[in-house]
Every structure is written in structure tokens, then in C-alpha cells.
Design a protein around this motif. Structure first.
Motif, PDB file in Angstrom:
ATOM      1  N   SER A 294       1.235   1.791  -8.182  1.00 19.03           N
ATOM      2  CA  SER A 294       1.608   0.926  -7.006  1.00 19.03           C
ATOM      3  C   SER A 294       2.980   1.041  -6.590  1.00 19.03           C
ATOM      4  O   SER A 294       3.281   0.909  -5.359  1.00 19.03           O
ATOM      5  CB  SER A 294       1.675  -0.354  -7.787  1.00 19.03           C
ATOM      6  OG  SER A 294       2.184  -1.573  -7.146  1.00 19.03           O
ATOM      7  N   ASP A 295       4.049   1.684  -7.259  1.00 17.85           N
ATOM      8  CA  ASP A 295       5.384   1.846  -6.982  1.00 17.85           C
ATOM      9  C   ASP A 295       5.414   2.952  -5.786  1.00 17.85           C
ATOM     10  O   ASP A 295       6.022   2.950  -4.651  1.00 17.85           O
ATOM     11  CB  ASP A 295       6.297   2.179  -8.101  1.00 17.85           C
ATOM     12  CG  ASP A 295       6.748   0.999  -9.014  1.00 17.85           C
ATOM     13  OD1 ASP A 295       6.655   0.079  -8.475  1.00 17.85           O
ATOM     14  OD2 ASP A 295       6.780   1.539 -10.100  1.00 17.85           O
ATOM     15  N   PHE A 296       4.434   4.075  -6.063  1.00 19.43           N
ATOM     16  CA  PHE A 296       4.511   5.261  -5.125  1.00 19.43           C
ATOM     17  C   PHE A 296       3.935   4.580  -3.880  1.00 19.43           C
ATOM     18  O   PHE A 296       4.402   5.107  -2.792  1.00 19.43           O
ATOM     19  CB  PHE A 296       3.955   6.434  -5.850  1.00 19.43           C
ATOM     20  CG  PHE A 296       4.571   7.030  -6.687  1.00 19.43           C
ATOM     21  CD1 PHE A 296       5.618   7.622  -6.028  1.00 19.43           C
ATOM     22  CD2 PHE A 296       4.332   7.179  -8.039  1.00 19.43           C
ATOM     23  CE1 PHE A 296       6.413   8.516  -7.327  1.00 19.43           C
ATOM     24  CE2 PHE A 296       4.891   8.085  -8.865  1.00 19.43           C
ATOM     25  CZ  PHE A 296       6.015   8.647  -8.543  1.00 19.43           C
ATOM     26  N   MET A 297       2.853   3.778  -3.949  1.00 18.67           N
ATOM     27  CA  MET A 297       2.377   3.385  -2.555  1.00 18.67           C
ATOM     28  C   MET A 297       3.294   2.462  -1.661  1.00 18.67           C
ATOM     29  O   MET A 297       3.336   2.474  -0.706  1.00 18.67           O
ATOM     30  CB  MET A 297       1.229   2.477  -3.112  1.00 18.67           C
ATOM     31  CG  MET A 297      -0.242   3.309  -3.402  1.00 18.67           C
ATOM     32  SD  MET A 297      -1.660   2.266  -3.909  1.00 18.67           S
ATOM     33  CE  MET A 297      -1.758   1.503  -2.359  1.00 18.67           C
ATOM     34  N   ARG A 298       4.038   1.729  -2.711  1.00 21.73           N
ATOM     35  CA  ARG A 298       5.098   0.850  -1.842  1.00 21.73           C
ATOM     36  C   ARG A 298       6.262   1.871  -1.191  1.00 21.73           C
ATOM     37  O   ARG A 298       6.626   1.407   0.014  1.00 21.73           O
ATOM     38  CB  ARG A 298       5.631  -0.257  -2.962  1.00 21.73           C
ATOM     39  CG  ARG A 298       6.790  -1.022  -2.607  1.00 21.73           C
ATOM     40  CD  ARG A 298       7.175  -2.069  -3.666  1.00 21.73           C
ATOM     41  NE  ARG A 298       7.123  -1.495  -4.890  1.00 21.73           N
ATOM     42  CZ  ARG A 298       8.379  -1.173  -5.719  1.00 21.73           C
ATOM     43  NH1 ARG A 298       9.239  -1.590  -5.003  1.00 21.73           N
ATOM     44  NH2 ARG A 298       8.150  -0.972  -6.897  1.00 21.73           N
ATOM     45  N   ILE A 299       6.648   2.727  -2.092  1.00 22.98           N
ATOM     46  CA  ILE A 299       7.487   3.669  -1.251  1.00 22.98           C
ATOM     47  C   ILE A 299       6.918   4.271  -0.123  1.00 22.98           C
ATOM     48  O   ILE A 299       7.624   4.524   0.929  1.00 22.98           O
ATOM     49  CB  ILE A 299       7.919   4.853  -2.450  1.00 22.98           C
ATOM     50  CG1 ILE A 299       8.809   4.274  -3.228  1.00 22.98           C
ATOM     51  CG2 ILE A 299       8.903   5.808  -1.622  1.00 22.98           C
ATOM     52  CD1 ILE A 299       9.096   5.299  -4.672  1.00 22.98           C
ATOM     53  N   GLY A 300       5.549   4.660  -0.167  1.00 23.23           N
ATOM     54  CA  GLY A 300       5.023   5.031   1.159  1.00 23.23           C
ATOM     55  C   GLY A 300       5.049   4.361   2.300  1.00 23.23           C
ATOM     56  O   GLY A 300       5.353   4.650   3.320  1.00 23.23           O
ATOM     57  N   PHE A 301       4.779   2.949   1.969  1.00 21.06           N
ATOM     58  CA  PHE A 301       4.785   1.920   3.130  1.00 21.06           C
ATOM     59  C   PHE A 301       6.187   1.884   3.733  1.00 21.06           C
ATOM     60  O   PHE A 301       6.401   1.601   4.862  1.00 21.06           O
ATOM     61  CB  PHE A 301       4.324   0.664   2.711  1.00 21.06           C
ATOM     62  CG  PHE A 301       2.810   0.378   2.304  1.00 21.06           C
ATOM     63  CD1 PHE A 301       2.118   0.347   3.743  1.00 21.06           C
ATOM     64  CD2 PHE A 301       2.124   0.204   1.166  1.00 21.06           C
ATOM     65  CE1 PHE A 301       0.836   0.408   3.591  1.00 21.06           C
ATOM     66  CE2 PHE A 301       0.810   0.082   1.278  1.00 21.06           C
ATOM     67  CZ  PHE A 301       0.104  -0.019   2.493  1.00 21.06           C
ATOM     68  N   LEU A 302       7.159   1.962   2.718  1.00 17.98           N
ATOM     69  CA  LEU A 302       8.462   1.730   3.117  1.00 17.98           C
ATOM     70  C   LEU A 302       9.119   2.931   3.984  1.00 17.98           C
ATOM     71  O   LEU A 302       9.938   2.880   5.043  1.00 17.98           O
ATOM     72  CB  LEU A 302       9.316   1.486   2.276  1.00 17.98           C
ATOM     73  CG  LEU A 302       9.727  -0.098   1.747  1.00 17.98           C
ATOM     74  CD1 LEU A 302       8.594  -0.662   1.358  1.00 17.98           C
ATOM     75  CD2 LEU A 302      10.897  -0.312   1.168  1.00 17.98           C
TER      76      LEU A 302
END
Length: 316
Positions: A294-302
Motif C-alpha cells: 500500500s505504501d509503495f502504491m501511494r508513493i507511485g501516486f505522489l
């Protein structure tokens, strides 16, 4: 939080993996949601506005919280035994339980208002909150001499254990600083000739690697003076320098957050493991993996959509 929440989760039948993984991952939210000490350190090092950084961290922090909730929902849907449903209660019982926690919510409100109102710094506000909770415990009858003794011993034990972890991390930080490993890594990225986005991803990957062996403040203090000028000199979506400064600060904070729970030596994993003696370390490490996804997906979005972190800043 683990001392309070872990026994309740285990008592309600939650699996060891889900319990320890959730607590280890959720323990990083305090870094992301303002007020955040690492963000203050970043602001001091880069001469950036603390207020802007706090505003920029709000939406990513809410995204982190929502992402973790979705992960838990998916995990218990795939394996209902990992998080069995609790007993249903009437609305009267729910209202009674809500009223019972109002004093604690009042303490929370006083602490937050004190920090944002400017009449108490975070340390002073924390002291006020601790004193207020102690008074509430005495008034409610839950704190007597036996409880005071247990609280003091538990605090001393947990503090000593955490400080041993931090002392080990500090020794390692000193070793890394002497060998100039972070500086060498940064210089390698700088001279690699990669495009701006690839350089940014390389920097974030270095943070993930350093997070396995260093604490969050040491990472920021050692690497921001090196990485910050490098990032400011690159072009990302035509952003101005002030926007890049805030955006990179939030990204760096998020990766530092991952370092606290990234196996094999994330500090949160060791703290949770010390408190959950009945759960093998590998179970805890496996438990945080969905949250890391979930964290890596969030970083990708940002990275792809900088406006997520800049929207509130631009509306100030």
C-alpha cells in the motif's frame, strides 16, 4: 500503543500476523500526520516553511490511513479467521461506550489545540496529555499504588528496550557517517547521467535501503543536505523550486516511514516483536508486507501526481 492494543487484538481472536503487522505499520502514521518531528527537521535543513510542509502532509497522511484500512479489509475478507467479527452491540451500548471515552478525547483536543494554538510545543503538550491521563486514571479508580508500580515498571522496561535499539542504530549511523557511504551513494546517483525521474527513484530506493539500517532522523540529517540540492536542480513536470521542495520533503518522509517497518531490520518490527513474544518474527515481517505494498502504491501516486501533496499548499 502496542502495549494497549496488542492484548485486545489477541483477546478478540485476531491472528498474530495481522495484529503485529497492523500495529507495526500503523506506528508509522505519526510521522506522516502533522505535527511531525522529521518534517520539522527537514524544514530546518532546507529553510522550508513548516506550515506548508504540514499542510502538504495532510492528504498523503489520510491516504496512508485509508490504504491501511483497505489492506485490513482485504486481508480479513480473504481470511475471516485472521480477524473474526466481534460481538454486535445495541446503539445504547455504543453510545454509553462513546460517552466513556469523551474525557480522553478532551485530553486529545487540549493537546492538539495547545500545539496549533502556539502556547505549547509538542514536548510540553505531550507532558500535559500524560499528566491529564494520569489524573483521569486516578479519578476513575483504575490507578492505585499497584497500578502506579506496574505503569512505572512497564514504562522503564519499554523505554530501556527502545533506547537499546536506538543506541545500536546510533552506533551504526556513526559508522556510516565515518565511511561516507550515504555520500558515496548520492555521488553515484548524481554522476549516473540518468533522467530526472530515474534519479528521483534511485534516491528513494537508497532511502529504502538506508531505512533498513538507520533511524529516520539520522537518514534525514545525513542525506537531505546531499540530495536536496540535487533534486532542486532537476526538472519535474515544470514545477517551481518551492513546489519541488515541498513535494520532495513529503516523498522523503514517506520513504523514511517505510524504512521503520521494512524487513529485515525495521525498528518498529523489533519493538513489536519484543512485546509480542508469542508471535515469531517472520510472521510479523510477513504481516507488514501488504501494508508496504500500500505504501509503495501511494508513493507511485505522489510521484505521478504531485498535485496530491501540493493542492492544500497552493490553496493557502
Amino acid at each position: 500503543m502496542a502495549q494497549v492494543a496488542l492484548p485486545e487484538l489477541r483477546a478478540h481472536g485476531y491472528s498474530g500476523r495481522l495484529s503485529t503487522g497492523t500495529l507495526a505499520a500503523a506506528g508509522t502514521l505519526g510521522i506522516m500526520i502533522p505535527p511531525s518531528v522529521p518534517l520539522v527537521i527537514y524544514a530546518v535543513l532546507t529553510q522550508e516553511s513548516i506550515g506548508k510542509l504540514f499542510m502538504a502532509a495532510v492528504i498523503p497522511g489520510l491516504m496512508a490511513m485509508t490504504g491501511y484500512m483497505l489492506v485490513i479489509r482485504i486481508l480479513v475478507t480473504l481470511d475471516p479467521k485472521a480477524g473474526p467479527a466481534g460481538e454486535k452491540h445495541s446503539w445504547t451500548e455504543r453510545l454509553t461506550a462513546t460517552l466513556a471515552v469523551l474525557p480522553v478525547m478532551g485530553v486529545f483536543a487540549v493537546v492538539i489545540v495547545g500545539i496549533y494554538g502556539g502556547w505549547a510545543n509538542p514536548t510540553e503538550a505531550a507532558s500535559i496529555g500524560a499528566a491529564a491521563c494520569g489524573i483521569l486514571a486516578i479519578i476513575s479508580g483504575g490507578m492505585r499504588w499497584k497500578g502506579i508500580k506496574e505503569s512505572l515498571m512497564g514504562t522503564a522496561y519499554a523505554t530501556a528496550m527502545i533506547f537499546m535499539v536506538l543506541l545500536g542504530a546510533d552506533l551504526l549511523n556513526s559508522g556510516l557517517a565515518i565511511t561516507q557511504l550515504p555520500t558515496e551513494l548520492a555521488e553515484w546517483v548524481k554522476t549516473s547521467g540518468l533522467p530526472p525521474m530515474a534519479v528521483l527513484i534511485a534516491i528513494l530506493l537508497i532511502y529504502v535501503l538506508l531505512g533498513c539500517v538507520m533511524d529516520s532522523l539520522a537518514m534525514i540529517l545525513l542525506t537531505i543536505p546531499i540530495f536536496y540540492p540535487m533534486v532542486m536542480g532537476l526538472d519535474f513536470f515544470g514545477m517551481s523550486v518551492p513546489d519541488k521542495s515541498v513535494w520532495f520533503g513529503i516523498l522523503a518522509l514517506m520513504v523514511v516511514e517505510i524504512g521503520l517497518v521494512h524487513p529485515p531490520v525495521g525498528m518498529n518490527l523489533f519493538i513489536i516483536q519484543k512485546l509480542a513474544k508469542d508471535v515469531p518474527y517472520m510472521e510479523t515481517a510477513k504481516g507488514v508486507m501488504p501494508f508496504l505494498a500500500s505504501d509503495f502504491m501511494r508513493i507511485g501516486f505522489l510521484i505521478a501526481f504531485p498535485a496530491i501533496s501540493l493542492w492544500l499548499v497552493r490553496s493557502m
